[in-house]
Design a protein around this motif. Structure first.
Motif, mmCIF file in Angstrom:
data_model
loop_
_atom_site.group_PDB
_atom_site.id
_atom_site.type_symbol
_atom_site.label_atom_id
_atom_site.label_comp_id
_atom_site.label_asym_id
_atom_site.label_seq_id
_atom_site.Cartn_x
_atom_site.Cartn_y
_atom_site.Cartn_z
ATOM 1 N N ALA A 6 15.058 16.467 -23.729
ATOM 2 C CA ALA A 6 14.196 15.428 -23.470
ATOM 3 C C ALA A 6 13.908 15.211 -22.207
ATOM 4 N N ASN A 7 12.587 15.262 -21.517
ATOM 5 C CA ASN A 7 12.309 15.034 -20.149
ATOM 6 C C ASN A 7 12.436 16.381 -19.089
ATOM 7 N N SER A 8 13.063 17.275 -19.624
ATOM 8 C CA SER A 8 13.084 18.431 -18.770
ATOM 9 C C SER A 8 11.797 19.267 -18.914
ATOM 10 N N PRO A 9 11.589 19.957 -17.864
ATOM 11 C CA PRO A 9 9.876 20.656 -17.799
ATOM 12 C C PRO A 9 9.955 21.777 -18.704
ATOM 13 N N LEU A 10 8.835 22.042 -19.461
ATOM 14 C CA LEU A 10 8.520 23.111 -20.336
ATOM 15 C C LEU A 10 8.479 24.247 -19.628
ATOM 16 N N ASP A 35 4.057 21.045 -13.200
ATOM 17 C CA ASP A 35 5.141 20.242 -13.841
ATOM 18 C C ASP A 35 5.850 21.092 -15.076
ATOM 19 N N TYR A 36 5.339 22.433 -15.045
ATOM 20 C CA TYR A 36 6.146 23.389 -15.984
ATOM 21 C C TYR A 36 7.103 24.470 -15.017
ATOM 22 N N LYS A 37 8.031 24.722 -15.759
ATOM 23 C CA LYS A 37 8.906 25.704 -14.890
ATOM 24 C C LYS A 37 8.463 26.949 -15.472
ATOM 25 N N GLY A 95 16.181 32.342 -21.388
ATOM 26 C CA GLY A 95 15.502 31.413 -20.484
ATOM 27 C C GLY A 95 14.982 30.416 -21.066
ATOM 28 N N ASN A 96 15.311 30.219 -22.471
ATOM 29 C CA ASN A 96 14.742 29.080 -23.178
ATOM 30 C C ASN A 96 13.220 28.734 -23.220
ATOM 31 N N PHE A 97 12.491 29.694 -22.867
ATOM 32 C CA PHE A 97 10.999 29.569 -22.906
ATOM 33 C C PHE A 97 10.478 29.006 -24.061
#
Ligand SMILES: CC(=O)N[C@H]1[C@@H](OP(=O)(O)OP(=O)(O)OC[C@H]2O[C@@H](n3ccc(=O)[nH]c3=O)[C@H](O)[C@@H]2O)O[C@H](CO)[C@@H](O)[C@@H]1O
Length: 364
Positions: A6-10, A35-37, A95-97
């Motif tokens: 939760a709250n980590s950037p997409l 706001d995206y990684k 990378g959990n994209f």
């Protein structure tokens, strides 16, 4: 695949490679997703190694085009494609994209298959009026296909098509009349800008150098973006003629131009529309499936540009057509207005909103 904390950037993987026409629209969308990684996927030794901003880590995989005829070469490419799919899958998992954005071309195939096989949303942007082969083959598997030209939808009947135009770099969305500080061109002279796509166009360069003395004699100034593979760039010398291999402030240049002479890549056409610049278009005759002629036909039909096939054009004809236009301010103004009517000014915002919608809906 793990869900994001939760709250980590997409996390978005952008697969865009090869030419300015593929890279700049993707960079423009990335700028709209602060706001995206974001990480980048490209091919070694292509333009992405120079153009992708440093804040987006660049990964590369070796992919190649598909040959027309079956043979040993095709088998090798197929093998590489399968290997690339495995590499992209690994990258996406590691990378959990949460989604993939691609602008087509060879890098798109493995990216689309890998992402869809993992259940991730894929947004494919196709900037050309005649979609490329990879787009036509893989579009049915994409979550959405964003189109640069509305008429491209007719070639993609099985895709979920959304017309958004083609995103342009932020410099094109800034206030008008950005000064050309590095080019000492007086404000009141006509300016001809020559551009051959992101890599220059040697055949156009040659014709332009032959015609240019007549334009200079008529009082015009010229900025000629030659690319870096033309051996004769220094052969014309004149105080009002600037030959440069590549120029960064394209927005300022197109805004200032009285007339552009250009190839008909989707990126250049989109930018000419945004800046309302009248143009003479010479589609690159060897572009895949002659797709630049399809792009140019849309501008010709709207009377936004004059279009000439390279095979039909001589330096004498080009010289005469440019002089004719320079003497017809009303016609230039009309072309400018028609060109502007083809622009989608908020394309980057629209495409970024589509990415957000599809990525975030999947991960709610
Ligand atoms: C030869 C070929 O097949 N080209 C294709 C390639 O684009 P290619 O990169 O050749 O051409 P585009 O017109 O799409 O883009 C050129 C880009 O380079 C920029 N530029 C150019 C010169 C310069 O000095 N500085 C600069 O910044 C232009 O502003 C523009 O943004 O991909 C496009 C999108 O799929 C296709 O429509 C083109 O047909």
């Amino acid at each position: 695949m793990n869900s994001p904390a939760a709250n980590s950037p997409l996390r978005l993987l952008i697969a865009a490679s090869g030419t300015g026409g593929h890279l700049f629209p993707a960079i423009a969308v990335a700028e709209q997703l602060p706001d995206y990684k974001i990480e980048w996927l490209g091919v070694p030794n292509r333009l992405e190694t120079q153009l992708v901003p440093a804040q987006y880590p660049l990964r590369t995989i070796p992919v190649e085009g598909f040959q027309q005829r079956l043979g040993l070469g095709t088998l090798k490419i197929l093998f590489r494609l399968i290997r690339s799919i495995g590499q992209v899958r690994h990258l996406l998992k590691q990378g959990n994209f949460q989604g993939v954005l691609t602008t087509g071309g060879y890098i798109a195939g493995p990216s689309i298959i890998a992402a869809r096989s993992l259940g991730l949303p894929v947004i494919l942007h196709e900037s050309n009026a005649l979609p490329g082969k990879v787009t036509r083959w893989f579009s049915p598997w994409c979550t959405a296909v964003a189109l640069g030209f509305e008429s491209a939808a007719q070639y993609l009947p099985k895709a979920h098509n959304v017309y958004v135009g083609t995103p342009v770099r932020s410099q094109f969305r800034a206030a008008a009349n950005q000064p050309l500080e590095d080019l000492p061109i007086p404000a009141d002279v006509p300016l001809i800008v020559v551009v051959g796509g992101s890599q220059g166009a040697v055949a156009v360069n040659r014709m332009v150098r032959q015609s240019a003395p007549a334009w200079l004699a008529a009082g015009a100034w010229i900025v000629h973006l030659t690319g870096d593979s033309d051996p004769e760039t220094q052969s014309l010398q004149h105080p009002h003629y600037f030959a440069l291999p590549f120029y960064d402030n394209m927005a300022g240049l197109f805004q200032r131009a009285t007339l552009a002479i250009s190839r008909a890549g989707a990126g250049s056409l989109t930018e000419l529309a945004i800046t309302g610049t009248p143009s003479i278009l010479i589609p690159y005759p060897f572009a895949a499936e002659d797709h630049q002629a399809h792009n140019a036909a849309i501008f010709a039909a709207a009377r936004a540009a004059q279009v000439y096939r390279q095979a039909d054009l001589t330096s004498e004809l080009l010289e005469a057509k440019v002089l004719e236009l320079l003497r017809s301010p009303n016609l230039l103004q009309e072309m400018a207005t028609k060109t502007e009517s083809l622009a989608v000014a908020d394309s980057a915002e629209q495409l970024a909103a589509l990415v957000r919608q599809l990525v975030e809906q999947k991960h709610q």
